[in-house]
Design a protein around this motif. Structure first.
Motif, short mmCIF file in Angstrom:
data_model
loop_
_atom_site.label_atom_id
_atom_site.label_comp_id
_atom_site.label_asym_id
_atom_site.label_seq_id
_atom_site.Cartn_x
_atom_site.Cartn_y
_atom_site.Cartn_z
N GLU A 418 8.77 -100.45 -14.85
CA GLU A 418 9.47 -99.94 -15.77
C GLU A 418 9.09 -98.19 -16.01
O GLU A 418 10.18 -97.28 -16.65
CB GLU A 418 9.91 -100.87 -17.21
CG GLU A 418 11.29 -101.68 -16.39
CD GLU A 418 12.68 -101.62 -16.89
OE1 GLU A 418 13.27 -100.42 -16.84
OE2 GLU A 418 13.11 -102.21 -15.46
N LYS A 419 8.00 -98.75 -16.82
CA LYS A 419 6.76 -97.53 -16.22
C LYS A 419 7.38 -96.60 -15.67
O LYS A 419 6.93 -95.47 -15.80
CB LYS A 419 5.70 -97.73 -17.00
CG LYS A 419 5.57 -96.62 -17.61
CD LYS A 419 3.22 -97.14 -17.39
CE LYS A 419 2.83 -95.52 -18.04
NZ LYS A 419 1.22 -96.06 -18.25
N GLU A 420 7.01 -97.28 -13.96
CA GLU A 420 7.58 -95.75 -13.29
C GLU A 420 9.19 -95.10 -13.18
O GLU A 420 8.35 -94.31 -12.60
CB GLU A 420 6.56 -97.05 -11.89
CG GLU A 420 4.74 -96.97 -11.75
CD GLU A 420 4.49 -96.02 -11.94
OE1 GLU A 420 4.32 -95.06 -11.31
OE2 GLU A 420 3.27 -95.15 -12.57
N ASN A 421 9.15 -96.38 -13.29
CA ASN A 421 11.09 -95.82 -13.30
C ASN A 421 10.82 -94.72 -13.49
O ASN A 421 12.11 -94.00 -14.02
CB ASN A 421 11.99 -96.67 -13.30
CG ASN A 421 12.23 -98.12 -11.93
OD1 ASN A 421 11.72 -97.70 -11.31
ND2 ASN A 421 12.55 -98.92 -12.42
N VAL A 422 10.65 -94.62 -15.43
CA VAL A 422 10.80 -93.83 -15.98
C VAL A 422 10.71 -92.60 -15.60
O VAL A 422 10.84 -91.17 -16.25
CB VAL A 422 10.75 -94.57 -17.92
CG1 VAL A 422 10.84 -93.32 -19.29
CG2 VAL A 422 11.59 -95.55 -18.11
N LEU A 423 9.81 -92.35 -15.52
CA LEU A 423 8.21 -91.51 -15.06
C LEU A 423 8.93 -91.12 -13.90
O LEU A 423 9.22 -89.53 -13.98
CB LEU A 423 7.29 -91.84 -15.08
CG LEU A 423 6.01 -92.36 -16.31
CD1 LEU A 423 4.64 -92.60 -15.46
CD2 LEU A 423 5.90 -91.19 -17.26
N GLN A 428 12.99 -86.23 -12.12
CA GLN A 428 13.95 -85.21 -11.49
C GLN A 428 14.86 -84.88 -12.47
O GLN A 428 15.21 -83.62 -12.03
CB GLN A 428 14.43 -86.75 -11.17
CG GLN A 428 13.99 -87.17 -10.20
CD GLN A 428 15.06 -88.72 -9.10
OE1 GLN A 428 15.81 -89.09 -9.68
NE2 GLN A 428 15.01 -88.82 -8.32
N SER A 429 14.32 -85.31 -13.90
CA SER A 429 16.27 -84.29 -14.30
C SER A 429 14.58 -83.12 -15.36
O SER A 429 15.73 -81.79 -15.43
CB SER A 429 16.12 -85.33 -16.44
OG SER A 429 14.21 -85.18 -17.09
N SER A 430 13.83 -82.37 -15.29
CA SER A 430 12.78 -81.48 -15.19
C SER A 430 13.13 -80.57 -14.20
O SER A 430 13.20 -79.53 -14.31
CB SER A 430 11.65 -81.66 -15.90
OG SER A 430 11.26 -82.72 -14.84
#
Length: 430
Positions: A418-423, A428-430
């Motif tokens: 989950e942590k890796e997905n969030v990162l 990508q958004s940045s």
């Protein structure tokens, strides 16, 4: 023919009948009075007259009679007994001395005011019997007095008396009585510096008893107490010998937690470093390594064991101690094997401990019975298992523990994903 003529009576100058009658009346009144001083004077005079005539038989009879007369005051009888004790050294022969002391012991029995005199008389009579070779009679004599109940005696006198009881019990080889008598002494008494001589005598007797009873761990502890004594610890000629025996008897003791703790305690003593040969021997039994009996004998027998009288193979005790050392080596090796193997072939085990299969099985069974180790022997297959079978509850607890560990790992892995997905989304958004 001559006829014996009657001897003419001695003509008295005067009659003393009146004075004698008056003296008897006065003496009778004094004897029945509560005058301690007068009663004491009368009793002392009677014993003195008998002593001056050297009439020991009459003296003994008078002592028994006067001490048994309850009309006399206890203090008067006490003074008479104390004065009579002084006459012991004047007895003409040993038989008279024994009879006289026996009479004094008889009349002092149960009298609190003369407990000190009775204790002295008992030890004196016991010593006479010992000198005559009558050890059994000497031991029985000194055991008659329950010295710990004598309230008027000081602690040191009582301990000295009990030590004499212990010594004679050992001399008679009455080890059961010795075990009972030694419990009358509280070792905390020896903390006083003025009791060092008594402490050394006590532990010397306890060591002799412990060796005979094969209580080797207790013997080692007794040597340890001797070693901690200041007069021993500062004497370079005494402490090394005590240190050696302390280590050896600790090694000879059967394996248990107390013995292991004692070995570690000894290994931490600074003085042990000054005896490298003894230190190396102790470390072998502390370590988890196999010990070769042949190598041990070759290394330690000549420079160490043969120098000690207690390990003399020509004596019965020496043979027992040497055999006990052999047993301890075997026991140590089996314990080491049990730590490294969960199961082992009986043939291989016998090779490792340098014994034949039959003796190996016998020793192994002995350790199992003593609960020193856990083992199961499969005789048809010749296999020894050292790992105990787990109960149902233990198996279930282990399974639950494994499941909890697995769930913990799954939860941790999920969290990391989950942590890796969030990162990744943030990047990508940045």
């Amino acid at each position: 023919m001559d006829i014996d003529q009657p001897t003419p009576a001695v003509k008295m100058e005067r009659s003393y009948e009146a004075e004698t009658s008056a003296a008897i009346i006065e003496a009778d009144s004094l004897a029945n009075s509560s005058d301690v001083k007068s009663n004491t004077a009368i009793l002392l005079k009677i014993t003195e007259l008998c002593f001056n005539k050297k009439d020991w038989t009459n003296l003994r009879e008078q002592l028994e009679t006067l001490s048994g007369n309850h009309g006399h005051l206890d203090l008067a009888v006490t003074e008479m007994i104390k004065k009579s004790v002084e006459y012991i050294d004047s007895t003409p022969d040993i038989d008279t001395k024994i009879e006289y002391i026996s009479t004094l012991r008889k009349i002092t029995e149960g009298k609190m005011l003369v407990e000190r005199e009775r204790a002295r008389l008992t030890r004196q009579l016991s010593s006479i019997y010992e000198e005559q070779g009558k050890i059994s009679l000497a031991c029985d004599t000194i055991q008659e007095d329950q010295i710990e109940t004598f309230g008027s005696l000081d602690k040191r006198t009582k301990v000295e008396f009990i030590l004499e009881q212990m010594r004679l019990s050992l001399l008679l080889k009455d080890y059961v009585r010795m075990a009972i008598v030694c419990k009358k002494i509280n070792t905390s008494y020896f903390k006083d510096k003025d009791t060092v001589d008594l402490k050394l005598r006590y532990y010397d007797l306890m060591i002799q008893h412990g060796i005979h009873e094969q209580h080797y761990l207790l013997v080692s502890k007794h040597f340890h107490m001797l070693f901690l004594t200041d007069v021993i610890k500062v004497d370079e000629s005494k402490w090394p010998d005590i240190m050696v025996k302390m280590v050896l008897f600790c090694i000879l003791a059967k394996y248990n937690n107390e013995q292991l703790e004692m070995m570690h305690l000894i290994s931490k003593l600074d003085e042990l470093e000054k005896l490298p040969l003894v230190e190396s021997l102790l470390k072998q039994f502390i370590s988890n390594k196999l010990i070769s009996w042949d190598e041990l004998v070759a290394r330690y027998n000549e420079p160490l064991l043969k120098k000690l009288d207690i390990f003399n193979e020509n004596t019965e005790d020496g043979k027992i101690l040497n055999e006990a050392l052999r047993e301890r080596v075997t026991e140590h090796n089996i314990l080491v094997v049990s730590k490294y193997y969960s199961r082992i072939n009986m043939v291989r085990l016998s090779q490792l401990i340098s014994l034949d299969i039959e003796k190996t099985e016998t020793k192994l069974c002995s350790l199992i019975v003593d609960k020193s180790i856990y083992a199961r022997i499969n005789r048809p297959k010749g296999i020894v298992e050292f790992v105990p079978a787990k109960s149902v509850h233990e198996t279930l607890d282990l399974w639950v523990s494994d499941v909890n560990n697995l769930l913990g790992l799954v939860e941790k892995t999920t969290h990391l994903i989950e942590k890796e997905n969030v990162l990744h989304k943030i990047s990508q958004s940045s």
